[in-house]
Design an enzyme around this catalytic site. Structure first.
Site, PDB file in Angstrom:
ATOM      1  N   GLY A   1     -21.433   9.771  34.954  1.00 51.69           N
ATOM      2  CA  GLY A   1     -21.452  11.054  34.470  1.00 51.69           C
ATOM      3  C   GLY A   1     -20.825  11.071  32.842  1.00 51.69           C
TER       4      GLY A   1
ATOM      5  N   GLY B   1     -19.882  13.599  31.257  1.00 56.06           N
ATOM      6  CA  GLY B   1     -19.550  15.137  31.022  1.00 56.06           C
ATOM      7  C   GLY B   1     -18.088  15.084  30.567  1.00 56.06           C
ATOM      8  CE1 TYR B   2     -16.324  20.068  27.792  1.00 59.59           C
ATOM      9  CE2 TYR B   2     -18.348  20.154  29.158  1.00 59.59           C
ATOM     10  CZ  TYR B   2     -17.515  20.692  27.906  1.00 59.59           C
ATOM     11  OH  TYR B   2     -18.050  21.541  27.047  1.00 59.59           O
TER      12      TYR B   2
ATOM     13  CG  ASN C   1     -24.913  11.043  30.862  1.00 60.65           C
ATOM     14  OD1 ASN C   1     -24.047  11.730  31.813  1.00 60.65           O
ATOM     15  ND2 ASN C   1     -25.267  11.870  29.993  1.00 60.65           N
TER      16      ASN C   1
ATOM     17  CD  GLU D   1     -18.466  31.939  27.945  1.00 58.78           C
ATOM     18  OE1 GLU D   1     -19.064  30.752  28.137  1.00 58.78           O
ATOM     19  OE2 GLU D   1     -17.649  32.129  27.271  1.00 58.78           O
TER      20      GLU D   1
ATOM     21  CE  LYS E   1     -16.112  30.291  24.951  1.00 51.44           C
ATOM     22  NZ  LYS E   1     -15.600  29.938  26.522  1.00 51.44           N
TER      23      LYS E   1
HETATM   24  P1  FAD Z   1     -20.759  17.919  33.418  1.00 52.22           P
HETATM   25  O1  FAD Z   1     -19.916  18.439  32.108  1.00 52.22           O
HETATM   26  O2  FAD Z   1     -21.952  18.824  34.193  1.00 52.22           O
HETATM   27  O3  FAD Z   1     -21.287  16.410  33.196  1.00 52.22           O
HETATM   28  C1  FAD Z   1     -21.932  15.783  34.222  1.00 52.22           C
HETATM   29  C2  FAD Z   1     -22.666  14.651  33.361  1.00 52.22           C
HETATM   30  O4  FAD Z   1     -23.354  13.980  34.675  1.00 52.22           O
HETATM   31  C3  FAD Z   1     -23.916  15.170  32.909  1.00 52.22           C
HETATM   32  O5  FAD Z   1     -23.988  14.538  31.457  1.00 52.22           O
HETATM   33  C4  FAD Z   1     -25.188  14.756  33.419  1.00 52.22           C
HETATM   34  O6  FAD Z   1     -26.347  14.661  32.776  1.00 52.22           O
HETATM   35  C5  FAD Z   1     -24.756  13.605  34.074  1.00 52.22           C
HETATM   36  N1  FAD Z   1     -25.288  13.385  35.567  1.00 52.22           N
HETATM   37  C6  FAD Z   1     -25.850  14.223  36.788  1.00 52.22           C
HETATM   38  N2  FAD Z   1     -26.568  13.726  37.352  1.00 52.22           N
HETATM   39  C7  FAD Z   1     -26.846  12.327  37.111  1.00 52.22           C
HETATM   40  C8  FAD Z   1     -27.426  11.376  37.676  1.00 52.22           C
HETATM   41  N3  FAD Z   1     -28.077  11.607  38.826  1.00 52.22           N
HETATM   42  N4  FAD Z   1     -27.534  10.274  36.949  1.00 52.22           N
HETATM   43  C9  FAD Z   1     -26.633  10.088  35.854  1.00 52.22           C
HETATM   44  N5  FAD Z   1     -26.286  11.199  35.139  1.00 52.22           N
HETATM   45  C10 FAD Z   1     -26.127  12.424  35.782  1.00 52.22           C
HETATM   46  N6  FAD Z   1     -15.720  25.791  31.650  1.00 52.22           N
HETATM   47  C11 FAD Z   1     -14.277  26.003  30.920  1.00 52.22           C
HETATM   48  O7  FAD Z   1     -13.288  25.502  31.208  1.00 52.22           O
HETATM   49  N7  FAD Z   1     -14.667  26.968  30.029  1.00 52.22           N
HETATM   50  C12 FAD Z   1     -15.663  27.427  29.489  1.00 52.22           C
HETATM   51  O8  FAD Z   1     -15.507  28.304  28.482  1.00 52.22           O
HETATM   52  C13 FAD Z   1     -16.890  27.265  30.192  1.00 52.22           C
HETATM   53  N8  FAD Z   1     -17.889  27.960  29.900  1.00 52.22           N
HETATM   54  C14 FAD Z   1     -19.154  27.487  30.577  1.00 52.22           C
HETATM   55  C15 FAD Z   1     -20.359  28.257  30.154  1.00 52.22           C
HETATM   56  C16 FAD Z   1     -21.428  27.843  30.739  1.00 52.22           C
HETATM   57  C17 FAD Z   1     -22.788  28.612  30.317  1.00 52.22           C
HETATM   58  C18 FAD Z   1     -21.465  26.953  31.756  1.00 52.22           C
HETATM   59  C19 FAD Z   1     -22.740  26.554  32.611  1.00 52.22           C
HETATM   60  C20 FAD Z   1     -20.140  26.281  32.406  1.00 52.22           C
HETATM   61  C21 FAD Z   1     -18.989  26.718  31.732  1.00 52.22           C
HETATM   62  N9  FAD Z   1     -17.864  26.255  32.051  1.00 52.22           N
HETATM   63  C22 FAD Z   1     -16.675  26.419  31.339  1.00 52.22           C
HETATM   64  C23 FAD Z   1     -18.029  25.235  33.221  1.00 52.22           C
HETATM   65  C24 FAD Z   1     -17.786  23.781  32.649  1.00 52.22           C
HETATM   66  O9  FAD Z   1     -18.851  23.513  31.946  1.00 52.22           O
HETATM   67  C25 FAD Z   1     -18.032  22.516  33.793  1.00 52.22           C
HETATM   68  O10 FAD Z   1     -16.848  23.027  34.688  1.00 52.22           O
HETATM   69  C26 FAD Z   1     -18.014  21.395  33.315  1.00 52.22           C
HETATM   70  O11 FAD Z   1     -19.028  20.870  32.461  1.00 52.22           O
HETATM   71  C27 FAD Z   1     -17.777  20.310  34.335  1.00 52.22           C
HETATM   72  O12 FAD Z   1     -17.677  19.072  33.895  1.00 52.22           O
HETATM   73  P2  FAD Z   1     -17.977  17.664  34.495  1.00 52.22           P
HETATM   74  O13 FAD Z   1     -17.398  16.541  33.856  1.00 52.22           O
HETATM   75  O14 FAD Z   1     -17.638  17.734  36.139  1.00 52.22           O
HETATM   76  O15 FAD Z   1     -19.626  17.628  34.658  1.00 52.22           O
END
Ligand code: FAD
Length: 397
Positions: free
Chosen positions: A10, A12-13, A37, A169, A374
């Site tokens: 992944g 993501g963040y 990813n 939002e 923001k």
């Molecule tokens: P993600 O950022 O979701 O990344 C996961 C990654 O894994 C993605 O790139 C995805 O494509 C990849 N992936 C998934 N499944 C597979 C697979 N089977 N094979 C390969 N790759 C895969 N949080 C805040 O702190 N502040 C905010 O202002 C805020 N605003 C938000 C607004 C919205 C509209 C949304 C939806 C969420 C918001 N959040 C906010 C929450 C925040 O976005 C999430 O908590 C954060 O993105 C989680 O990060 P992560 O690294 O766990 O996963």
């Protein structure tokens, strides 16, 4: 001599911060770092409500992964993970060979939590990734274009399920979008209904009451209708049915009411609660050495008697950064010195482009100032990912 293999699932963040941190800490001859990813891009989840409403193009919410990682240090594999076999230390991929690892970091994000609401998955949309927000935007526009001919109110009624952070939002963004959309499709603005439904007694549960009041007053002044204390019981092809039987007809239903961890985590055998692994103080999966779970897939408690921290980008980034630093010590044969400690820096929720509410440190902020902060938060993330050049390419105030 082979070097330890670190596989990060992944981008993501959490995953990106971990990968970039490990690449910075460890030399080439100390570890192989692989980042997997499913897309070639990272999506800025915290901005996805904008393309979902149509106030920004979806390209503003995504960044090419190869452009922000050092390909000499991090091998990027664009593929979909289909299974994690902890006993064999193997990650199964859809298109490529499987990957073997010595250390595994799981940061696969979340999926919508339906809370057993009938028909929700089949009949609603959710703001999850680039594909899903493109579909929401196009669906909504198609419904508006049909209204011009059919004049059915449900075509221009949008129900947003959940008035938490994402729901509010998104509603704020819809409010900004409506004048332009109505102009494009010759629809009087006052005919459009945006209805935000929340099961809890108040919108933005857990947020400061004064800020909640500000948000509600602002959004209501723009025509948003709030229904609180009322769970959605069913989502149908025609709209939603609320507890008590009231039906709201809406051609567009967007569910933002909650998330659970990626199913691959529970399928791997790791113990989970709502799909999220209750990690130890070093972010290790319960019962497994050298398996780390971060971001929305993980569950972190402030202490034994409290509720877990909500899943946020802020939490994911701090976990990724922590692993980048501490896992490097383990790979070198040492131990993690510090347990992970989450340091909340505040929260800001946008209400469209020019308005927001939030708490930074112990200061409450509202209106234009909050909206500006923001934007700075978003720019900071761009800076962490790709330095000044990415900020110049993607950042907007
Ligand atoms: P993600 O950022 O979701 O990344 C996961 C990654 O894994 C993605 O790139 C995805 O494509 C990849 N992936 C998934 N499944 C597979 C697979 N089977 N094979 C390969 N790759 C895969 N949080 C805040 O702190 N502040 C905010 O202002 C805020 N605003 C938000 C607004 C919205 C509209 C949304 C939806 C969420 C918001 N959040 C906010 C929450 C925040 O976005 C999430 O908590 C954060 O993105 C989680 O990060 P992560 O690294 O766990 O996963």
């Amino acid at each position: 001599m082979s070097v330890p293999r670190i596989v990060i699932l992944g981008a993501g963040y959490g995953g990106l911060m971990a990968a970039k941190g490990l690449a910075k800490e460890l030399n080439e001859n100390e570890a192989d770092i692989t980042l997997v990813n499913q897309n070639g891009y990272h999506y800025i989840t915290t901005k996805l409500h904008e393309p979902a409403a149509g106030t920004a193009h979806h390209d503003h919410a995504r960044i090419s992964i190869p452009s922000i990682i050092d390909s000499n240090r991090i091998k990027f594999v664009r593929d979909c993970v289909t299974g994690i076999h902890l006993d064999k230390k193997v990650v199964q991929l859809k298109n490529n060979d499987s990957l073997l690892y010595d250390y595994l970091v799981i940061g696969l994000g979340s999926v919508p939590e339906t809370f057993g609401i009938r028909g929700l998955l089949e009949n609603s949309y959710s703001i999850r990734n680039i594909n899903s927000v493109r579909i929401i935007r196009q669906h909504m526009e198609y419904m508006f274009s049909r209204y011009a001919l059919e004049k059915r109110q449900e075509l221009i009624t949008i129900v947003v399920g959940g008035a938490g952070f994402t729901g509010i939002e998104y509603v704020g963004e819809l409010v900004d979008r409506m004048p332009e959309l109505c102009h494009d499709y010759d629809i009087p603005l006052e005919k459009v209904r945006i209805i935000n439904i929340e099961a809890a007694p108040s919108v933005l549960p857990g947020f400061d009451q004064e800020l909640v009041d500000y948000a509600v007053k602002y959004l209501e002044s723009k025509g948003v209708e709030f229904i609180v204390n009322t769970p959605i019981e069913e989502c149908t092809e025609d709209g939603v049915i609320l507890k008590g039987g009231r039906e709201i007809k809406a051609a567009t239903v967007v569910w933002t009411g909650g998330v659970r961890g990626n199913k691959l985590v529970e399928d791997s055998g790791i113990e989970t609660m709502r799909g999220r692994a209750k990690v130890d103080r070093y972010l290790q999966a319960p019962g497994y050495d050298q398996i780390y779970v971060i971001g929305d897939c993980s569950l972190v408690f402030p202490d034994e008697n409290s509720r877990p921290y909500p899943p946020t980008a802020q939490m994911s980034m701090q976990q990724g950064k922590y692993l980048g630093r501490e896992l490097a010590k383990v790979v070198r044969g040492g131990k993690m010195e510090q347990p992970f400690e989450y340091k909340p820096k505040g929260t800001v929720a946008s209400l469209g482009r020019k308005e927001a509410i939030g708490v930074v440190g112990d200061r409450k902020i509202i209106g234009g100032t909050a909206a500006l902060i923001k934007k700075f938060i978003e720019i900071r993330w761009l800076f962490l990912l790709g330095g000044v050049s990415l900020v110049l390419r993607k950042g907007t105030l």
